[in-house]
Design a protein around this motif. Structure first.
Motif, PDB file in Angstrom:
ATOM      1  N   LEU A 250       0.957  -1.635   0.374  1.00 30.37           N
ATOM      2  CA  LEU A 250       0.115   0.034   0.368  1.00 30.37           C
ATOM      3  C   LEU A 250       1.058   1.117  -0.318  1.00 30.37           C
ATOM      4  N   ASP A 251       2.383   0.916   0.230  1.00 27.78           N
ATOM      5  CA  ASP A 251       2.614   2.236   0.994  1.00 27.78           C
ATOM      6  C   ASP A 251       4.430   2.510  -0.439  1.00 27.78           C
ATOM      7  N   GLU A 252       4.489   1.671  -0.796  1.00 28.27           N
ATOM      8  CA  GLU A 252       5.142   1.997  -2.219  1.00 28.27           C
ATOM      9  C   GLU A 252       5.258   3.044  -2.937  1.00 28.27           C
ATOM     10  N   PRO A 253       5.915   3.580  -3.051  1.00 26.66           N
ATOM     11  CA  PRO A 253       5.495   4.904  -4.401  1.00 26.66           C
ATOM     12  C   PRO A 253       5.675   3.703  -5.920  1.00 26.66           C
ATOM     13  N   ILE A 254       4.354   3.653  -6.980  1.00 25.21           N
ATOM     14  CA  ILE A 254       3.727   3.373  -7.744  1.00 25.21           C
ATOM     15  C   ILE A 254       4.409   3.372  -9.378  1.00 25.21           C
ATOM     16  N   GLY A 255       5.444   4.460  -9.226  1.00 25.52           N
ATOM     17  CA  GLY A 255       5.832   5.225 -10.337  1.00 25.52           C
ATOM     18  C   GLY A 255       6.734   3.655 -11.233  1.00 25.52           C
ATOM     19  N   GLN A 256       6.887   2.863 -10.542  1.00 21.91           N
ATOM     20  CA  GLN A 256       7.708   1.477 -11.317  1.00 21.91           C
ATOM     21  C   GLN A 256       6.639   0.697 -12.256  1.00 21.91           C
ATOM     22  N   HIS A 257       5.629   1.059 -11.519  1.00 27.49           N
ATOM     23  CA  HIS A 257       4.147   0.443 -12.087  1.00 27.49           C
ATOM     24  C   HIS A 257       3.517   1.294 -13.401  1.00 27.49           C
ATOM     25  N   LEU A 258       3.773   2.615 -13.050  1.00 25.73           N
ATOM     26  CA  LEU A 258       2.612   2.950 -13.114  1.00 25.73           C
ATOM     27  C   LEU A 258       3.415   4.149 -13.597  1.00 25.73           C
ATOM     28  N   PRO A 259       4.565   4.483 -15.088  1.00 24.10           N
ATOM     29  CA  PRO A 259       5.618   5.906 -15.275  1.00 24.10           C
ATOM     30  C   PRO A 259       4.777   6.906 -15.477  1.00 24.10           C
ATOM     31  N   GLU A 260       3.688   7.135 -15.698  1.00 30.52           N
ATOM     32  CA  GLU A 260       2.762   8.150 -15.980  1.00 30.52           C
ATOM     33  C   GLU A 260       3.226   9.049 -14.342  1.00 30.52           C
ATOM     34  N   LEU A 261       2.681   8.224 -13.437  1.00 30.68           N
ATOM     35  CA  LEU A 261       2.328   9.018 -12.407  1.00 30.68           C
ATOM     36  C   LEU A 261       3.396   9.103 -11.807  1.00 30.68           C
ATOM     37  N   SER A 262       5.001   8.620 -12.702  1.00 31.17           N
ATOM     38  CA  SER A 262       6.355   8.672 -11.585  1.00 31.17           C
ATOM     39  C   SER A 262       6.391  10.767 -11.497  1.00 31.17           C
ATOM     40  N   ASN A 263       7.442  10.906 -11.302  1.00 34.11           N
ATOM     41  CA  ASN A 263       8.082  12.412 -10.609  1.00 34.11           C
ATOM     42  C   ASN A 263       7.017  13.388 -11.233  1.00 34.11           C
ATOM     43  N   PRO A 264       5.256  13.211 -10.357  1.00 34.68           N
ATOM     44  CA  PRO A 264       4.573  14.629 -10.601  1.00 34.68           C
ATOM     45  C   PRO A 264       4.779  15.843 -10.499  1.00 34.68           C
ATOM     46  N   GLN A 265       4.007  16.452 -10.645  1.00 38.13           N
ATOM     47  CA  GLN A 265       4.224  18.230 -10.682  1.00 38.13           C
ATOM     48  C   GLN A 265       2.485  18.335  -9.958  1.00 38.13           C
ATOM     49  N   VAL A 266       2.817  19.025  -9.207  1.00 38.21           N
ATOM     50  CA  VAL A 266       1.833  20.414  -8.451  1.00 38.21           C
ATOM     51  C   VAL A 266       1.846  21.397  -8.942  1.00 38.21           C
ATOM     52  N   ILE A 267       0.002  21.745  -9.429  1.00 40.63           N
ATOM     53  CA  ILE A 267       0.513  22.689  -9.899  1.00 40.63           C
ATOM     54  C   ILE A 267      -0.337  23.772  -8.675  1.00 40.63           C
ATOM     55  N   THR A 268      -0.169  24.881  -8.947  1.00 39.41           N
ATOM     56  CA  THR A 268      -0.890  25.825  -8.013  1.00 39.41           C
ATOM     57  C   THR A 268      -1.404  27.072  -8.736  1.00 39.41           C
TER      58      THR A 268
ATOM     59  N   ALA B 248       6.483  17.761  -6.657  1.00 40.28           N
ATOM     60  CA  ALA B 248       6.129  17.188  -5.867  1.00 40.28           C
ATOM     61  C   ALA B 248       7.448  16.966  -5.559  1.00 40.28           C
ATOM     62  N   LYS B 249       6.924  16.704  -4.094  1.00 41.60           N
ATOM     63  CA  LYS B 249       8.298  16.689  -3.101  1.00 41.60           C
ATOM     64  C   LYS B 249       8.300  14.996  -2.516  1.00 41.60           C
ATOM     65  N   SER B 250       7.467  14.080  -2.649  1.00 46.48           N
ATOM     66  CA  SER B 250       6.780  12.679  -2.986  1.00 46.48           C
ATOM     67  C   SER B 250       6.502  12.212  -3.547  1.00 46.48           C
ATOM     68  N   GLU B 251       6.580  10.347  -4.024  1.00 47.49           N
ATOM     69  CA  GLU B 251       6.010   9.707  -4.656  1.00 47.49           C
ATOM     70  C   GLU B 251       4.481   9.793  -4.378  1.00 47.49           C
ATOM     71  N   ILE B 252       3.651   9.628  -4.847  1.00 49.75           N
ATOM     72  CA  ILE B 252       2.117   9.114  -5.453  1.00 49.75           C
ATOM     73  C   ILE B 252       2.306   7.206  -5.400  1.00 49.75           C
ATOM     74  N   THR B 253       0.988   7.035  -3.800  1.00 54.22           N
ATOM     75  CA  THR B 253       1.048   5.008  -3.296  1.00 54.22           C
ATOM     76  C   THR B 253      -0.103   5.074  -3.799  1.00 54.22           C
ATOM     77  N   LEU B 254      -0.368   3.333  -3.743  1.00 55.33           N
ATOM     78  CA  LEU B 254      -1.491   3.071  -3.776  1.00 55.33           C
ATOM     79  C   LEU B 254      -2.351   3.069  -2.641  1.00 55.33           C
ATOM     80  N   ARG B 255      -2.030   3.415  -1.463  1.00 51.70           N
ATOM     81  CA  ARG B 255      -3.287   3.962  -0.415  1.00 51.70           C
ATOM     82  C   ARG B 255      -3.635   5.242  -0.410  1.00 51.70           C
ATOM     83  N   GLN B 256      -3.138   5.897  -1.073  1.00 49.62           N
ATOM     84  CA  GLN B 256      -3.416   7.612  -1.386  1.00 49.62           C
ATOM     85  C   GLN B 256      -4.487   6.946  -2.620  1.00 49.62           C
ATOM     86  N   LEU B 257      -3.444   6.324  -4.031  1.00 46.17           N
ATOM     87  CA  LEU B 257      -5.078   6.648  -4.769  1.00 46.17           C
ATOM     88  C   LEU B 257      -6.151   6.367  -4.236  1.00 46.17           C
ATOM     89  N   LEU B 258      -6.019   4.806  -3.200  1.00 43.15           N
ATOM     90  CA  LEU B 258      -7.739   4.883  -2.667  1.00 43.15           C
ATOM     91  C   LEU B 258      -8.230   4.870  -1.342  1.00 43.15           C
TER      92      LEU B 258
END
Length: 402
Positions: free
Chosen positions: A84-102, A119-129
């Protein structure tokens, strides 16, 4: 149940009459899988001559799809394919190195000038859910609509493949706030990649539909043409309370198999899902994994909790009405009641969610009860249906407490 049945009968007049509540299907089930209540009322359309509703009438399930996708994602966790808490970029490279819009709404560059920052951190499966990834829907989100416009695009939610529809900047740093968005749609694509499946439906058939005996659930009508005559037709509530034929905002055939919405099903099939998450011997997940669904995700005082309360109009119908200062949290993919709810009788620990055309469900694992209220009325959070749902749930809780 007498008060609810009287209200149900009063609210579902003859097809074609004014101020009807439209066709309604309700059911409640216990942890053994036995129905403790089921009922139907109204008609399959607001047109004169429509047929009475039956228990197995077909429905557009909208965001009720999210719980099924969440279960599928947790199956991947059970199998050791991801945590649940590992970065998902390995499987969803589209979401690796995300950018935050302000954005600065007062900028001279326009009403919604924006900047993109890593973004300062990567996205996890837990956060998707639990909708804390920062991924929103571009439709109805001004800054994402402005971002689309800057690229010569219109909002693509619901009208494009998952990658095209939901590859947007983040609205905030992952894990810091809450916004209802495309996280579970991405989780659907993640499931396909983790399991080498060509489609989400292909995975669902083998790992959810067939194990539970769900025979009327699909993304595609050509897979289940026999359910076509069984659909309840959508209706739209006018300001005077009457209903007219309506159209749900979902393309057919769908642009893609979205993990967040799009399934076509019926109440008997969906009750199999709800039963499995309250069963002491679940079929789909390990018991300890089922427990994660009912685990509060956010710390009190966190930005996620603050945003959850700010967006309560999205889910107050699933709570039977306005939340106010009721103690709530969020489980994995659904609202979690952190105290008893007077309006509905729901006990602490009840998980609840629904779908746009006034579909509402709840499940309580500790008390071994789950229920569903299903119709096909828009707009979302229709007052008449919300009130009937609250009365239905309260009647069920009174029944099981006797």
């Amino acid at each position: 149940m007498e008060a609810f049945e009287e209200a149900l009968a009063a609210g579902t007049q003859k097809a074609g009459a004014s101020k009807v509540a439209h066709g309604i299907i309700v059911a409640a089930i216990d942890s053994s899988g036995e129905y403790i209540y089921q009922n139907t009322a109204g008609y399959t359309s607001v047109q004169p001559g429509a047929l009475p509703v039956k228990f197995n009438n077909a429905l557009v399930m909208a965001s009720c799809t999210k719980m099924i996708t969440t279960i599928a994602a947790l199956q991947c966790v059970d199998r050791g394919l991801i945590t649940l808490d590992e970065p998902i970029g390995q499987h969803l490279p589209e979401l690796s190195n995300p950018q935050v819009i302000t954005y600065d709404s007062a900028s001279e560059k326009g009403p919604c000038a924006f900047k993109l920052n890593p973004a300062k951190s990567e996205i996890t499966l837990r956060q998707l859910l639990n909708h804390s990834s920062g991924l929103g829907y571009d439709l109805g989100e001004p800054v994402l609509e402005a971002w689309r416009e800057s690229r010569g695009e219109t909002p693509l939610s619901l009208s494009a493949r998952v990658v095209d529809a939901f590859s947007t900047p983040l609205l905030f740093e992952p894990g810091t706030k809450w916004v209802y968005g495309s996280g579970i749609d991405w989780a659907g694509l993640l499931i396909c990649r983790l399991t080498d499946r060509i489609s989400l439906e292909n995975y669902f058939i083998d790992n959810i539909f067939e194990p539970l005996g769900m025979t009327s659930t699909t993304f595609h009508l050509w897979f289940k043409p026999e359910i076509i005559p069984r659909f309840i037709q959508p209706a739209y509530r006018l300001p005077d309370g009457s209903l007219i034929p309506g159209i749900l905002p979902y393309p057919h055939p769908p642009a893609d198999e979205y993990g967040g919405n799009g399934l076509l099903s019926c109440v008997p099939d969906y009750m199999r899902i709800l039963h499995d998450i309250i069963s002491p011997t679940p079929v789909l997940l390990k018991p300890e994994t089922v427990a994660l669904l009912f685990e509060p995700q956010f710390a009190q005082g966190s930005g996620s909790m603050s945003n959850l309360y700010m967006h309560q109009a999205l889910f107050e119908n699933s709570a039977g009405g306005h939340i106010g200062d009721l103690k709530i949290n969020y489980g994995l993919s659904a609202l979690l009641m952190m105290e008893d709810v007077p309006r509905t009788g729901a006990k602490r620990g009840t998980l609840a969610w629904g779908g746009l055309p006034n579909l509402m469900w709840w499940a309580n694992r500790e008390h071994g009860v789950a229920g569903m209220y299903a119709t096909q009325v828009i707009p979302h959070s229709d007052k008449k249906n919300t009130e009937l749902f609250a009365l239905f749930q309260k009647s069920i809780w009174k029944m099981i407490e006797k």
